[in-house]
Each structure stands twice: as structure tokens, then as C-alpha cells.
Design an enzyme around this catalytic site. Structure first.
Site, short mmCIF file in Angstrom:
data_model
loop_
_atom_site.label_atom_id
_atom_site.label_comp_id
_atom_site.label_asym_id
_atom_site.label_seq_id
_atom_site.Cartn_x
_atom_site.Cartn_y
_atom_site.Cartn_z
N ASP A 13 15.39 17.77 -22.68
CA ASP A 13 16.72 18.06 -22.12
C ASP A 13 17.48 16.81 -21.69
OD1 ASP A 13 16.16 20.77 -22.50
OD2 ASP A 13 15.24 20.94 -20.51
N LYS A 16 19.81 15.10 -26.13
CA LYS A 16 19.62 14.70 -27.54
C LYS A 16 20.66 15.36 -28.43
CE LYS A 16 15.49 16.44 -27.26
NZ LYS A 16 15.41 16.65 -25.80
N GLY A 40 16.39 23.58 -26.83
CA GLY A 40 17.74 24.07 -26.63
C GLY A 40 18.64 22.86 -26.53
N HIS A 41 19.50 22.69 -27.50
CA HIS A 41 20.38 21.51 -27.54
C HIS A 41 21.82 21.97 -27.38
CE1 HIS A 41 17.06 19.32 -30.08
NE2 HIS A 41 16.66 19.66 -28.87
N THR A 42 22.42 21.60 -26.27
CA THR A 42 23.79 22.04 -25.98
C THR A 42 24.80 20.99 -26.40
OG1 THR A 42 22.90 23.18 -24.06
CG2 THR A 42 25.30 22.91 -24.13
N GLN A 223 12.26 18.17 -27.59
CA GLN A 223 11.41 17.90 -26.43
C GLN A 223 11.49 16.40 -26.03
OE1 GLN A 223 9.63 20.00 -29.09
NE2 GLN A 223 10.88 21.51 -28.06
N THR A 238 3.91 20.16 -24.96
CA THR A 238 4.18 21.09 -26.04
C THR A 238 3.13 20.85 -27.14
OG1 THR A 238 5.92 22.07 -27.40
CG2 THR A 238 5.87 19.65 -27.28
N THR A 298 18.50 25.52 -21.34
CA THR A 298 19.33 26.07 -22.42
C THR A 298 18.62 27.24 -23.10
OG1 THR A 298 20.06 23.80 -22.81
CG2 THR A 298 20.59 25.38 -24.52
N THR A 300 15.56 29.02 -21.78
CA THR A 300 14.99 30.08 -20.95
C THR A 300 15.82 30.35 -19.68
OG1 THR A 300 13.62 28.43 -19.85
CG2 THR A 300 12.63 29.61 -21.70
N ARG A 302 15.69 28.76 -17.10
CA ARG A 302 14.94 28.38 -15.90
C ARG A 302 15.59 27.18 -15.22
NH1 ARG A 302 8.95 27.49 -18.10
NH2 ARG A 302 10.13 26.82 -19.92
N ASP A 332 27.37 10.29 -14.83
CA ASP A 332 28.39 10.90 -13.96
C ASP A 332 27.77 11.74 -12.85
OD1 ASP A 332 27.73 12.39 -16.46
OD2 ASP A 332 28.81 14.02 -15.48
P1 GDP Z 1 18.68 18.31 -25.19
O1 GDP Z 1 17.68 19.40 -25.21
O2 GDP Z 1 18.07 16.95 -25.07
O3 GDP Z 1 19.66 18.38 -26.32
O4 GDP Z 1 19.51 18.52 -23.85
P2 GDP Z 1 20.10 19.92 -23.30
O5 GDP Z 1 21.27 20.28 -24.14
O6 GDP Z 1 19.02 20.92 -23.12
O7 GDP Z 1 20.52 19.51 -21.84
C1 GDP Z 1 21.42 18.48 -21.59
C2 GDP Z 1 22.65 19.08 -20.86
O8 GDP Z 1 23.41 18.03 -20.32
C3 GDP Z 1 23.58 19.84 -21.78
O9 GDP Z 1 24.16 20.90 -21.07
C4 GDP Z 1 24.63 18.81 -22.15
O10 GDP Z 1 25.89 19.37 -22.47
C5 GDP Z 1 24.71 18.03 -20.86
N1 GDP Z 1 25.07 16.62 -21.04
C6 GDP Z 1 24.71 15.76 -22.02
N2 GDP Z 1 25.16 14.52 -21.75
C7 GDP Z 1 25.82 14.60 -20.59
C8 GDP Z 1 26.50 13.65 -19.76
O11 GDP Z 1 26.57 12.45 -20.05
N3 GDP Z 1 27.03 14.13 -18.58
C9 GDP Z 1 26.96 15.44 -18.21
N4 GDP Z 1 27.49 15.81 -17.06
N5 GDP Z 1 26.33 16.35 -18.97
C10 GDP Z 1 25.77 15.94 -20.13
P1 IMO Z 2 14.48 20.28 -25.74
O1 IMO Z 2 14.43 19.96 -27.21
C1 IMO Z 2 12.38 20.81 -21.98
C2 IMO Z 2 8.36 22.55 -22.16
C3 IMO Z 2 8.15 23.93 -21.60
C4 IMO Z 2 6.70 23.80 -21.14
C5 IMO Z 2 6.08 22.95 -22.22
C6 IMO Z 2 5.35 23.75 -23.29
O2 IMO Z 2 15.59 21.19 -25.37
O3 IMO Z 2 14.45 19.01 -24.96
P2 IMO Z 2 6.18 25.26 -25.31
O4 IMO Z 2 7.04 26.50 -25.32
O5 IMO Z 2 6.75 24.13 -26.09
O6 IMO Z 2 4.75 25.54 -25.67
O7 IMO Z 2 6.16 24.82 -23.77
O8 IMO Z 2 7.14 22.24 -22.83
N1 IMO Z 2 9.43 22.45 -23.19
C7 IMO Z 2 10.62 21.87 -22.97
N2 IMO Z 2 11.15 21.33 -21.85
N3 IMO Z 2 13.07 20.77 -23.13
C8 IMO Z 2 12.54 21.27 -24.26
O9 IMO Z 2 13.15 21.14 -25.46
C9 IMO Z 2 11.28 21.89 -24.22
N4 IMO Z 2 10.50 22.51 -25.13
C10 IMO Z 2 9.37 22.82 -24.49
O10 IMO Z 2 9.03 24.18 -20.54
O11 IMO Z 2 6.65 23.06 -19.94
MG MG Z 3 17.20 21.16 -24.18
#
Ligand code: GDP
Ligand code: IMO
Ligand code: MG
Length: 427
Positions: A13, A16, A40-42, A223, A238, A298, A300, A302, A332
């Protein structure tokens, strides 16, 4: 940079999806190489929010070749839902391809993931319960079902019958759960097969040909380093390798083809699920990160655990993935804090200082952070478009991290939007 791997440098998270979406504009191909819909990539662009789980984060650009590589585990039902969701929003899926060698997450994998977590009780891992671990288990045990099996319904049904005979015993006898009806499972999978068949391809060949032709390829990780099956905080990890080396096995390219490895790191740290987290905060600063950073999963939903930036873990990520650059996101979110701490070392339970990640998990569980303190800044930085526009204290923070890691921070995230990313040339 013809071939760039993008990996998470913390516990997932890190942002990426946003970074890949940004770089995809200047790339020809985007390949996901591991993980599944646990990710979950937002991506936020033009006021629209997209949440991608298994489709590469380049899909928002029309015509871009977006590959789900052989190293990914794919839940056919959720992939179809993701495809439908994007199509309904006018996004073209013409460029999507799915490796025939990718393993499929079957309904029994999802049930077994949940059942195993329940059985572990207070020792549970806190998985996303998407069937990731059980699917990778079957891959390694050589009893998995692959995307290419969708091309041959009779083989698919036969393989499902054989797999279910064992899985149903497990479900009933070990977990006291209801067995699955083989006909119903086959019917469901065959229905998804119809939709997914056109996307199945020899994706390793496609990626290598693109590289041969001088095209720019992005390898998208899911991850993060600390969730790596081999190098992370085992067993709280994972079931795949999110580090850069996995881009080669998970996409089917040789290591000599990779030019750059970009690590994505938040300006602080979050973690979802169980397991050790030395810089975790349970105080007002932790709440500041949670609320300002909207730190809710993104996938679950959680609440993410939050803490100060951990440079020991980040240096470990530089080492394990051979990072050449870093994208520092969510700077930020630090605005408004009087004081900012960074963990520069650990101290073991016995009081011994450690500068490197301990390889023994028992030692790691007992580690306490050693902090250095820096002054914070109050200004909102979301509108800054160049590093020079950042408050001096924010620049000092970035410089401090860059100095500590010994590699350039080439991008700085200052908000959720696609445009809220500063190109930063290292001093
Ligand atoms: P990923 O799994 O690595 O793709 O990351 P996620 O999407 O699960 O979580 C990152 C969250 O931070 C998302 O809601 C993004 O929109 C947000 N995000 C990413 N870069 C920035 C940033 O520079 N500032 C802020 N405030 N939010 C960001
Ligand atoms: P992105 O790509 C954050 C965590 C789970 C748990 C552990 C094992 O969005 O960064 P799994 O379902 O993979 O067997 O769970 O890994 N986990 C993540 N945490 N971002 C993720 O993906 C994750 N994918 C799995 O919360 O602790
Ligand atoms: Mg994510």
C-alpha cells in the site's frame, strides 16, 4: 529506461498503483508479475477513482499492452468483475493479456484460506482471505489449475474433479465445513472461461519481443518487501515474492533485461494484518496518519496500522531489490506535525544496537526503534509542483532519507491525484 521494475519497499500500500499509472504514460507495456487480488491499487485521476486488484495499473491509457504475468494468481470471477467494472466506465480492455501459465484461484482456495485463518485463531496471519496462500500452495504442489486449462473444458473439468476430491475431504474432515459440489464449481469456472479465453496468451514471448524491439516495459509489483515470502516477517507475509527478482520469474524475462528498479515507499509506514511492526504508533500521531492518509485497505477496508518511517527496513528493501531509485509518496500527510521522527536503527530486547534488519524473527519481534527527530512543517503542500516549492523542512526530510538510502528519490508524492507527484532530481 526500457525495462523498469516497480516494487513496494515497505509492507504494501505504498502507492505503487499511482506510480505505475504515472509512469505508464511513457511506457509501452505494463506487466504484473506476482500476487493476486489480495492487492488493491488505487488510482485517482481527473476526479475519478479506480481500484485495481489484478489488472495492471497501465490499463487507464487506451491501447497500452497490460499483461497479467505467469507469476500472478488469478481468481477468474473477480477478474471478470474487474473487467466488467472498467468496461462499464468506458475503459478499453483491448490491451489486456493473461498468461496461460498463471495459476487460478478456485472457490476451494478461498474457503481454505478462511478456514485456516479461523483455525489459527489468535495466531492468525490476518490474510485478505482471497485464497492466495492455498493457490500458491497448489502451484508448488503441482496440483494447480492454470489459465491455459480454460482453453480445454474437458481437461478443466477432469482436473477440478481430482482437485475437489482432496479439497472436499480437507474441508469436511479438518475444518468441519460443507463440501463443494463439483458440478456447480465446474459450471461457474466454465462460465468465466468463456469471458477470459480471448485474453490468454504467451505473455513471456510478448514481453521479450517488446524488449527486443526497444519498447519500454514496466513490471508492476504487488504487496511489499516486508511481506516477501522469503525475506519478510515470516510467517506474517504473503505467499509470493514481492521483491524485484520475482519480476523475472513472474514475467518470464531474464535478469539481464532489467535496467532500473524503482522502490515505492510512503513517507511513513503502514501495515495491514498481523505481525511485527517496530515503529507502530498507538497515539495521536498514529491517528493523524490514519485520518489524513485515509489509511483504510483498498481490498478489505481494514484500518491500516500506522507508524514512523523505518529506515532500517527501507535500507533492507534497497538491498533486497537492488533499488536504483525511490518514489516517496504521501509526503503531504506529514504536514501539520510539530516533530517528525525517523527510525535510524533498532535496539534489541537486550539493548544491543542494530543497523541492519535482524535475520532472526525472534530478535526482530523484540526490536525497539531508535529515533532521530526532525522539525515538522505546517504548510499544505498539495499544490507544490517542484521540489523548490516545498517548505524547507519538508525538503530537509526528503534529503535526510535520500542521504540515508544512498540512492535518489526521483518522485515525491504530495496528494492522491495523478498530477500530485513532483519530479525530483537528486541534489
Ligand atoms: P498500492 O497498493 O501500493 O497501490 O497502494 P494503495 O492504492 O493500496 O494505497 C495507497 C493510497 O494512497 C491510495 O489511496 C492512493 O490514492 C493514495 N496515495 C498515493 N500517493 C499519494 C500521495 O502522495 N499523497 C496522498 N495523500 N495519497 C496518496
Ligand atoms: P498491495 O499490492 C498490504 C497482507 C495481508 C496479510 C498478509 C498475507 O495493495 O500493496 P494474503 O492474503 O496475501 O495471504 O495475506 O499480507 N497483504 C497486503 N497488505 N497491501 C497488499 O497489497 C497486501 N496483500 C497482502 O494483509 O497481512
Ligand atoms: Mg494496496
Amino acid at each position: 529506461m526500457p525495462a523498469t521494475v516497480v516494487v513496494g519497499a515497505q509492507w504494501g500500500d505504498e502507492g505503487k498503483g499511482k506510480v505505475v499509472d504515472l509512469l505508464a504514460e511513457r511506457s509501452d507495456v505494463v506487466v504484473r508479475f506476482q500476487g493476486g487480488n489480495n492487492a488493491g491499487h488505487t488510482i485517482v485521476t481527473g476526479g475519478e477513482t479506480y481500484k485495481l486488484h489484478v489488472i495492471p495499473s497501465g490499463i487507464l491509457y487506451p491501447g497500452k499492452l497490460c499483461i497479467i504475468g505467469n507469476g500472478v494468481v488469478v481468481d477468474p470471477g473477480t477478474l471478470v468483475t474487474e473487467i466488467d467494472g472498467l468496461e462499464a466506465r468506458g475503459i478499453s480492455l483491448d490491451g489486456l493479456r493473461l498468461s496461460g501459465n498463471a495459476h487460478l484461484i478456485m472457490p476451494y482456495h478461498v474457503l481454505l484460506d478462511g478456514a485456516a485463518e479461523m483455525r489459527l485463531g489468535r495466531f492468525s496471519i490476518g490474510t485478505t482471505r482471497r485464497g492466495i496462500g492455498p493457490c500458491y500452495q497448489d502451484k508448488a504442489a503441482r496440483v494447480g489449475i492454470r489459465a491455459q486449462d480454460l482453453l480445454d473444458p474437458s481437461i478443466l473439468v477432469r482436473k477440478l474433479e481430482i482437485a475437489l476430491a482432496t479439497k472436499n475431504e480437507l474441508l469436511q474432515k479438518l475444518y468441519d465445513a460443507e463440501p463443494l459440489d463439483p458440478d456447480a464449481v465446474a459450471e461457474e469456472v466454465l462460465r468465466h472461461a468463456e469471458r477470459l479465453r480471448p485474453f490468454i496468451a504467451d505473455t513471456s514471448l510478448m514481453v521479450n519481443r517488446a524488449l527486443d524491439a526497444g519498447k519500454r516495459v514496466l513490471f508492476e509489483g504487488a504487496q511489499g518487501t516486508m511481506l516477501d515470502l522469503d525475506h519478510g516477517t515470516y510467517p506474517f507475509v504473503t505467499s509470493s515474492n514481492p521483491i524485484a527478482g520475482a519480476a523475472c520469474t513472474g514475467a518470464g524475462v531474464g535478469p539481464t533485461r532489467i535496467d532500473e528498479v524503482l522502490g515505492v515507499a510512503k513517507a511513513y509506514v503502514t501495515r495491514v494484518g498481523e505481525g511485527p511492526f517496530p515503529t507502530e504508533l498507538g497515539d495521536a500521531v498514529g491517528r493523524h496518519f490514519l485520518e489524513r492518509g485515509k489509511e483504510y485497505g483498498t481490498t478489505t477496508g481494514r484500518q491500516r496500522r500506522c507508524g514512523w518511517l523505518d529506515l532500517v527496513a527501507l535500507r533492507y528493501a534497497v538491498r533486497l531489490s537492488g533499488l536504483t531509485r525511490v518514489a516517496l509518496t504521501k509526503l503531504d500527510v506529514l504536514s501539520g506535525l510539530d516533530e517528525i521522527k525517523v527510525c535510524v536503527a533498532y535496539r534489541t530486547r537486550e539493548g544491543e544496537p542494530l543497523e541492519e534488519m535482524p535475520h532472526n524473527q525472534t530478535v526482530f519481534h523484540g526490536c525497539r526503534p531508535v529515533y532521530e527527530s526532525m522539525p515538522g512543517w505546517s504548510e499544505d503542500i498539495g499544490e507544490c509542483r517542484a521540489a523548490e516549492e516545498l517548505p524547507e523542512r519538508a525538503r530537509d526530510y526528503v534529503d535526510r532519507i535520500e542521504h540515508e538510502l544512498g540512492i535518489p528519490i526521483s518522485l515525491i508524492g504530495i496528494g492522491q491525484g495523478r498530477e500530485q507527484m513532483i519530479d525530483h532530481v537528486a541534489a
